[in-house]
Write a protein that holds these residues in place. Structure first.
Motif, PDB file in Angstrom:
ATOM      1  N   MET A 133      -1.820  -4.629  -8.041  1.00  0.00           N
ATOM      2  CA  MET A 133      -1.555  -3.690  -9.123  1.00  0.00           C
ATOM      3  C   MET A 133      -1.490  -2.272  -8.569  1.00  0.00           C
ATOM      4  O   MET A 133      -2.031  -1.975  -7.507  1.00  0.00           O
ATOM      5  CB  MET A 133      -2.638  -3.791 -10.194  1.00  0.00           C
ATOM      6  N   TYR A 134      -0.802  -1.403  -9.323  1.00  0.00           N
ATOM      7  CA  TYR A 134      -0.535  -0.044  -8.859  1.00  0.00           C
ATOM      8  C   TYR A 134      -0.873   0.962  -9.962  1.00  0.00           C
ATOM      9  O   TYR A 134      -0.854   0.635 -11.161  1.00  0.00           O
ATOM     10  CB  TYR A 134       0.942   0.119  -8.487  1.00  0.00           C
ATOM     11  N   CYS A 135      -1.151   2.186  -9.511  1.00  0.00           N
ATOM     12  CA  CYS A 135      -1.415   3.274 -10.449  1.00  0.00           C
ATOM     13  C   CYS A 135      -0.148   3.564 -11.253  1.00  0.00           C
ATOM     14  O   CYS A 135       0.953   3.620 -10.684  1.00  0.00           O
ATOM     15  CB  CYS A 135      -1.869   4.521  -9.687  1.00  0.00           C
ATOM     16  N   ARG A 136      -0.285   3.814 -12.544  1.00  0.00           N
ATOM     17  CA  ARG A 136       0.879   4.057 -13.387  1.00  0.00           C
ATOM     18  C   ARG A 136       1.522   5.412 -13.096  1.00  0.00           C
ATOM     19  O   ARG A 136       2.708   5.597 -13.330  1.00  0.00           O
ATOM     20  CB  ARG A 136       0.493   3.991 -14.866  1.00  0.00           C
ATOM     21  N   ARG A 137       0.745   6.364 -12.562  1.00  0.00           N
ATOM     22  CA  ARG A 137       1.281   7.702 -12.325  1.00  0.00           C
ATOM     23  C   ARG A 137       1.897   7.838 -10.930  1.00  0.00           C
ATOM     24  O   ARG A 137       3.037   8.257 -10.781  1.00  0.00           O
ATOM     25  CB  ARG A 137       0.185   8.747 -12.507  1.00  0.00           C
ATOM     26  N   CYS A 138       1.144   7.482  -9.893  1.00  0.00           N
ATOM     27  CA  CYS A 138       1.619   7.712  -8.522  1.00  0.00           C
ATOM     28  C   CYS A 138       1.904   6.424  -7.769  1.00  0.00           C
ATOM     29  O   CYS A 138       2.293   6.478  -6.606  1.00  0.00           O
ATOM     30  CB  CYS A 138       0.601   8.542  -7.744  1.00  0.00           C
ATOM     31  N   HIS A 139       1.708   5.266  -8.383  1.00  0.00           N
ATOM     32  CA  HIS A 139       1.977   3.962  -7.776  1.00  0.00           C
ATOM     33  C   HIS A 139       1.145   3.687  -6.531  1.00  0.00           C
ATOM     34  O   HIS A 139       1.561   2.968  -5.629  1.00  0.00           O
ATOM     35  CB  HIS A 139       3.468   3.811  -7.450  1.00  0.00           C
ATOM     36  N   TYR A 140      -0.045   4.263  -6.474  1.00  0.00           N
ATOM     37  CA  TYR A 140      -0.947   3.978  -5.365  1.00  0.00           C
ATOM     38  C   TYR A 140      -1.500   2.550  -5.525  1.00  0.00           C
ATOM     39  O   TYR A 140      -1.877   2.144  -6.635  1.00  0.00           O
ATOM     40  CB  TYR A 140      -2.098   4.989  -5.351  1.00  0.00           C
ATOM     41  N   PRO A 141      -1.574   1.727  -4.445  1.00  0.00           N
ATOM     42  CA  PRO A 141      -2.106   0.361  -4.565  1.00  0.00           C
ATOM     43  C   PRO A 141      -3.581   0.382  -4.976  1.00  0.00           C
ATOM     44  O   PRO A 141      -4.406   1.056  -4.358  1.00  0.00           O
ATOM     45  CB  PRO A 141      -1.926  -0.219  -3.159  1.00  0.00           C
ATOM     46  N   LEU A 142      -3.915  -0.373  -6.017  1.00  0.00           N
ATOM     47  CA  LEU A 142      -5.279  -0.367  -6.557  1.00  0.00           C
ATOM     48  C   LEU A 142      -6.017  -1.670  -6.312  1.00  0.00           C
ATOM     49  O   LEU A 142      -7.124  -1.861  -6.820  1.00  0.00           O
ATOM     50  CB  LEU A 142      -5.236  -0.094  -8.067  1.00  0.00           C
ATOM     51  N   ALA A 143      -5.436  -2.581  -5.515  1.00  0.00           N
ATOM     52  CA  ALA A 143      -6.052  -3.898  -5.345  1.00  0.00           C
ATOM     53  C   ALA A 143      -7.426  -3.806  -4.700  1.00  0.00           C
ATOM     54  O   ALA A 143      -8.338  -4.572  -5.044  1.00  0.00           O
ATOM     55  CB  ALA A 143      -5.135  -4.787  -4.505  1.00  0.00           C
ATOM     56  N   GLU A 144      -7.627  -2.866  -3.751  1.00  0.00           N
ATOM     57  CA  GLU A 144      -8.904  -2.766  -3.060  1.00  0.00           C
ATOM     58  C   GLU A 144      -9.695  -1.534  -3.493  1.00  0.00           C
ATOM     59  O   GLU A 144     -10.595  -1.085  -2.785  1.00  0.00           O
ATOM     60  CB  GLU A 144      -8.652  -2.711  -1.549  1.00  0.00           C
ATOM     61  N   VAL A 145      -9.349  -0.972  -4.643  1.00  0.00           N
ATOM     62  CA  VAL A 145     -10.074   0.180  -5.172  1.00  0.00           C
ATOM     63  C   VAL A 145     -11.232  -0.328  -6.042  1.00  0.00           C
ATOM     64  O   VAL A 145     -11.008  -1.085  -6.986  1.00  0.00           O
ATOM     65  CB  VAL A 145      -9.136   1.092  -5.985  1.00  0.00           C
ATOM     66  N   PHE A 146     -12.446   0.076  -5.699  1.00  0.00           N
ATOM     67  CA  PHE A 146     -13.609  -0.430  -6.413  1.00  0.00           C
ATOM     68  C   PHE A 146     -13.971   0.445  -7.622  1.00  0.00           C
ATOM     69  O   PHE A 146     -14.534  -0.038  -8.597  1.00  0.00           O
ATOM     70  CB  PHE A 146     -14.801  -0.523  -5.454  1.00  0.00           C
ATOM     71  N   GLN A 156     -12.938   2.758 -10.905  1.00  0.00           N
ATOM     72  CA  GLN A 156     -11.856   2.671 -11.882  1.00  0.00           C
ATOM     73  C   GLN A 156     -11.134   4.022 -12.003  1.00  0.00           C
ATOM     74  O   GLN A 156     -10.948   4.560 -13.095  1.00  0.00           O
ATOM     75  CB  GLN A 156     -12.417   2.231 -13.236  1.00  0.00           C
ATOM     76  N   GLU A 157     -10.713   4.540 -10.848  1.00  0.00           N
ATOM     77  CA  GLU A 157      -9.987   5.804 -10.797  1.00  0.00           C
ATOM     78  C   GLU A 157      -9.108   5.797  -9.568  1.00  0.00           C
ATOM     79  O   GLU A 157      -9.541   5.405  -8.483  1.00  0.00           O
ATOM     80  CB  GLU A 157     -10.952   6.988 -10.741  1.00  0.00           C
ATOM     81  N   CYS A 158      -7.853   6.197  -9.728  1.00  0.00           N
ATOM     82  CA  CYS A 158      -6.926   6.232  -8.597  1.00  0.00           C
ATOM     83  C   CYS A 158      -7.408   7.269  -7.588  1.00  0.00           C
ATOM     84  O   CYS A 158      -7.601   8.440  -7.940  1.00  0.00           O
ATOM     85  CB  CYS A 158      -5.515   6.571  -9.072  1.00  0.00           C
ATOM     86  N   PRO A 159      -7.589   6.886  -6.330  1.00  0.00           N
ATOM     87  CA  PRO A 159      -8.069   7.852  -5.328  1.00  0.00           C
ATOM     88  C   PRO A 159      -7.037   8.918  -4.973  1.00  0.00           C
ATOM     89  O   PRO A 159      -7.386   9.930  -4.382  1.00  0.00           O
ATOM     90  CB  PRO A 159      -8.396   6.972  -4.126  1.00  0.00           C
ATOM     91  N   LYS A 160      -5.779   8.704  -5.337  1.00  0.00           N
ATOM     92  CA  LYS A 160      -4.745   9.674  -4.980  1.00  0.00           C
ATOM     93  C   LYS A 160      -4.538  10.714  -6.074  1.00  0.00           C
ATOM     94  O   LYS A 160      -4.550  11.917  -5.799  1.00  0.00           O
ATOM     95  CB  LYS A 160      -3.421   8.954  -4.704  1.00  0.00           C
ATOM     96  N   CYS A 161      -4.353  10.282  -7.300  1.00  0.00           N
ATOM     97  CA  CYS A 161      -4.045  11.241  -8.370  1.00  0.00           C
ATOM     98  C   CYS A 161      -5.165  11.382  -9.395  1.00  0.00           C
ATOM     99  O   CYS A 161      -5.111  12.258 -10.254  1.00  0.00           O
ATOM    100  CB  CYS A 161      -2.752  10.853  -9.078  1.00  0.00           C
ATOM    101  N   GLY A 162      -6.188  10.517  -9.341  1.00  0.00           N
ATOM    102  CA  GLY A 162      -7.328  10.646 -10.249  1.00  0.00           C
ATOM    103  C   GLY A 162      -7.151   9.987 -11.604  1.00  0.00           C
ATOM    104  O   GLY A 162      -8.043  10.091 -12.462  1.00  0.00           O
ATOM    105  N   LEU A 163      -6.032   9.299 -11.828  1.00  0.00           N
ATOM    106  CA  LEU A 163      -5.814   8.639 -13.122  1.00  0.00           C
ATOM    107  C   LEU A 163      -6.753   7.439 -13.256  1.00  0.00           C
ATOM    108  O   LEU A 163      -6.844   6.602 -12.354  1.00  0.00           O
ATOM    109  CB  LEU A 163      -4.363   8.192 -13.242  1.00  0.00           C
TER     110      LEU A 163
END
Length: 357
Positions: free
Chosen positions: A1-14, A16-23
């Motif tokens: 899965m990817y962030c809706r704003r910046c499309h950063y990969p979220l599969a290994e994000v623990f 619940q916030e995108c590390p790139k854009c903060g969404l």
């Protein structure tokens, strides 16, 4: 899965916030993220590239039209740094691709300036070279700042640096307008030896605008071509209108020494490079040299509007020297043609011309 704003990969994000854009997102709610991989062209370099090019064209035009008459750091340093910083911060790609995008952005901006008649072809080619160093500096600053802010939780990192980069040329232009420079007058001299008498060189000098041979490529790109003049040049106070293929120049004769010196001052200039330099006057001098030849020297005085001087002085001198050499070559040809004796007509011999045996 990817962030809706910046499309950063979220599969290994623990978290619940995108590390790139903060969404923020919720793995249990599909509407908070997307499973579509990003469209790489759009997501990684095209938005930053378009933002850099559009901002560069607008800021260049604004600084060019809105300044106090001098073109300096805002135009030739702040604008390319701003373009590079926007591109470096807003583009997520490899460094060598980023460098190519910087070159492409420079070419796109110059092309837009030329086709919109904000800049000429010669100025556009010169800008392409001058822009590169500050643009690559901006690329490095933008990419480094993006890398630093990527690891932070600053909520404005998504847009505020871009706004600051866009504002940079306008701030520098504002400061330059508050502290105007002193007027700078430059002088360029060129000499050429000719196999002619002072009188022949002087006669040719009276028609120096009527140059018939083709100008060099640099002159065709940079300056209008002289084609003729109206008015007398042999008396002090006479006003002469010099016609060029892209405008005209009005001069007043300020000093005359027949066979030696003709000096003039410029009253009007309409040659389409008024933003770059303002011509103030000039002088032709004829000096007799050993062997029956002469040396003709032409001097041009002008007020400089392009800064910093260390960057533009070599370019200005090369262009003016090229114009001088073109004019002097026309004078040389006209003067040396005067001294050439007319060819002796061929008369066939008859039998009466033969010597007796």
């Amino acid at each position: 899965m990817y962030c809706r704003r910046c499309h950063y990969p979220l599969a290994e994000v623990f978290e619940q916030e995108c590390p790139k854009c903060g969404l923020q997102f919720d793995p249990l709610r599909e509407e908070t993220y997307t499973r579509r991989p990003p469209f790489l062209l759009w997501n990684y370099w095209l938005p930053g590239f378009l933002a850099a090019v559009i901002s560069g064209v607008i800021s260049y035009g604004a600084c060019l039209m809105g300044g106090n008459g001098d073109l300096g750091l805002a135009l030739f340093v702040a604008v390319p740094i701003s373009v590079g910083a926007i591109l470096g911060y807003g583009t997520h790609t490899r460094y060598w691709i980023l460098a190519l995008l910087g070159v492409a952005a420079t070419g796109s901006i110059v092309f837009a300036l030329v086709i919109s008649h904000i800049s000429g072809i010669f100025c556009g080619l010169t800008l392409s070279i001058i822009f590169l160093i500050p643009l690559f500096m901006g690329l490095a600053v933008g990419a480094a700042l993006r890398y630093i802010l990527k690891a932070t939780q600053w909520s404005q990192r998504w847009y505020l640096p871009i706004i600051l980069f866009i504002a940079l040329p306008y701030v520098v232009q504002f400061v330059e307008d508050r502290f105007p420079r002193r007027s700078e007058v430059a002088t360029v001299r060129t000499r050429l030896d000719m196999h002619a008498t002072p009188e022949e060189a002087w006669d040719a000098l009276m028609f120096y605008e009527e140059v018939e041979h083709d100008p060099p490529a640099l002159l065709q790109l940079a300056l209008p071509k002289p084609i003729g003049s109206n008015g007398r040049k042999d008396r002090v106070g006479e006003v002469v209108r010099c016609q060029y293929d892209r405008g005209y120049l009005v001069k007043r004769i300020s000093r005359i020494e027949p066979g030696k010196v003709m000096e003039f001052e410029v009253l009007e200039q309409h040659l389409h490079f008024e933003r770059d330099v303002t011509l103030t006057g000039g002088k032709f001098e004829i000096v007799q040299t050993p062997g029956g030849s002469v040396q003709v020297q032409v001097t041009t005085n002008y007020e400089r509007h392009l800064h910093p001087a260390w960057m533009w002085t070599p370019i200005e001198k090369e262009v003016v020297h090229t114009l001088h050499e073109h004019v002097l070559e026309g004078i040389r040809r006209a003067a040396e043609q005067q001294e050439a004796p007319p060819p002796t007509p061929y008369v066939p011999s008859t039998g009466d011309d033969r010597e007796p045996a």
